[in-house]
Design a protein around this motif. Sequence first.
Motif, PDB file in Angstrom:
ATOM      1  N   ALA A  97      -3.979  11.624  10.359  1.00  0.00           N
ATOM      2  CA  ALA A  97      -2.817  10.919  10.914  1.00  0.00           C
ATOM      3  C   ALA A  97      -2.749   9.483  10.418  1.00  0.00           C
ATOM      4  O   ALA A  97      -1.660   8.982  10.092  1.00  0.00           O
ATOM      5  CB  ALA A  97      -2.865  10.950  12.443  1.00  0.00           C
ATOM      6  N   VAL A  98      -3.888   8.798  10.339  1.00  0.00           N
ATOM      7  CA  VAL A  98      -3.905   7.419   9.831  1.00  0.00           C
ATOM      8  C   VAL A  98      -3.435   7.382   8.387  1.00  0.00           C
ATOM      9  O   VAL A  98      -2.674   6.495   7.995  1.00  0.00           O
ATOM     10  CB  VAL A  98      -5.320   6.801   9.964  1.00  0.00           C
ATOM     11  N   TYR A  99      -3.868   8.353   7.595  1.00  0.00           N
ATOM     12  CA  TYR A  99      -3.439   8.404   6.203  1.00  0.00           C
ATOM     13  C   TYR A  99      -1.920   8.516   6.108  1.00  0.00           C
ATOM     14  O   TYR A  99      -1.280   7.783   5.347  1.00  0.00           O
ATOM     15  CB  TYR A  99      -4.114   9.585   5.487  1.00  0.00           C
ATOM     16  N   TYR A 100      -1.339   9.428   6.884  1.00  0.00           N
ATOM     17  CA  TYR A 100       0.105   9.625   6.790  1.00  0.00           C
ATOM     18  C   TYR A 100       0.890   8.478   7.424  1.00  0.00           C
ATOM     19  O   TYR A 100       1.956   8.108   6.924  1.00  0.00           O
ATOM     20  CB  TYR A 100       0.506  10.971   7.393  1.00  0.00           C
ATOM     21  N   VAL A 101       0.375   7.881   8.488  1.00  0.00           N
ATOM     22  CA  VAL A 101       1.047   6.720   9.084  1.00  0.00           C
ATOM     23  C   VAL A 101       1.048   5.561   8.094  1.00  0.00           C
ATOM     24  O   VAL A 101       2.062   4.878   7.916  1.00  0.00           O
ATOM     25  CB  VAL A 101       0.372   6.320  10.417  1.00  0.00           C
ATOM     26  N   GLN A 119       3.890   2.212   4.126  1.00  0.00           N
ATOM     27  CA  GLN A 119       4.038   1.671   2.775  1.00  0.00           C
ATOM     28  C   GLN A 119       5.423   1.948   2.207  1.00  0.00           C
ATOM     29  O   GLN A 119       6.028   1.093   1.588  1.00  0.00           O
ATOM     30  CB  GLN A 119       2.972   2.262   1.841  1.00  0.00           C
ATOM     31  N   LYS A 120       5.911   3.169   2.416  1.00  0.00           N
ATOM     32  CA  LYS A 120       7.244   3.507   1.917  1.00  0.00           C
ATOM     33  C   LYS A 120       8.326   2.726   2.643  1.00  0.00           C
ATOM     34  O   LYS A 120       9.331   2.343   2.058  1.00  0.00           O
ATOM     35  CB  LYS A 120       7.505   5.006   2.081  1.00  0.00           C
ATOM     36  N   THR A 121       8.123   2.481   3.926  1.00  0.00           N
ATOM     37  CA  THR A 121       9.150   1.826   4.724  1.00  0.00           C
ATOM     38  C   THR A 121       9.165   0.322   4.527  1.00  0.00           C
ATOM     39  O   THR A 121      10.228  -0.276   4.369  1.00  0.00           O
ATOM     40  CB  THR A 121       8.941   2.138   6.216  1.00  0.00           C
ATOM     41  N   TYR A 122       7.997  -0.318   4.503  1.00  0.00           N
ATOM     42  CA  TYR A 122       7.945  -1.774   4.545  1.00  0.00           C
ATOM     43  C   TYR A 122       7.538  -2.438   3.237  1.00  0.00           C
ATOM     44  O   TYR A 122       7.655  -3.644   3.096  1.00  0.00           O
ATOM     45  CB  TYR A 122       6.984  -2.231   5.649  1.00  0.00           C
TER      46      TYR A 122
END
Length: 137
Positions: free
Chosen positions: A104-108, A113-116
């Motif tokens: 979950a940490v990896y995907y969060v 990264q993609k968002t911000y």
Amino acid sequence: MALSNGMSAVIASILSVGLFAGIQVYRQQLASSGPLTIFGGSLSSVLFVLILTAVGNLELVVFGKGFQTSAFPEVFLCLGLSMAAAARIHGVCVTTCFLFSMVAVYYVQRIAQKTYAGPQSHANVAGLASHKKNKIK
């Protein structure tokens, strides 16, 4: 429409308290068989994500928009809380909670990264590649 940081912290806190209560109410059933202990660990990893969301958004409200949640102490504290909740169910739940939480940490982090991070231009990537090639020679 996206929620504000303060409202997201409140909702994540309420959901995490509700999920923790549900885990505690059904802990006997969750510990009764192998697949249910794995399910208990996955529920605890969802609890981890909710606690991390609440803490991260609360920090944004308190410290300002530029503040970032880091691995120490925020992620480790939230992981410890969720693993403690998993330990109240069964020992196997702690292990599965840890494994699912790491995924979950990896995907969060990937979504963040993609968002911000902002878009990278192709010129920057090409310039970086040519710089690496020149350095190798």
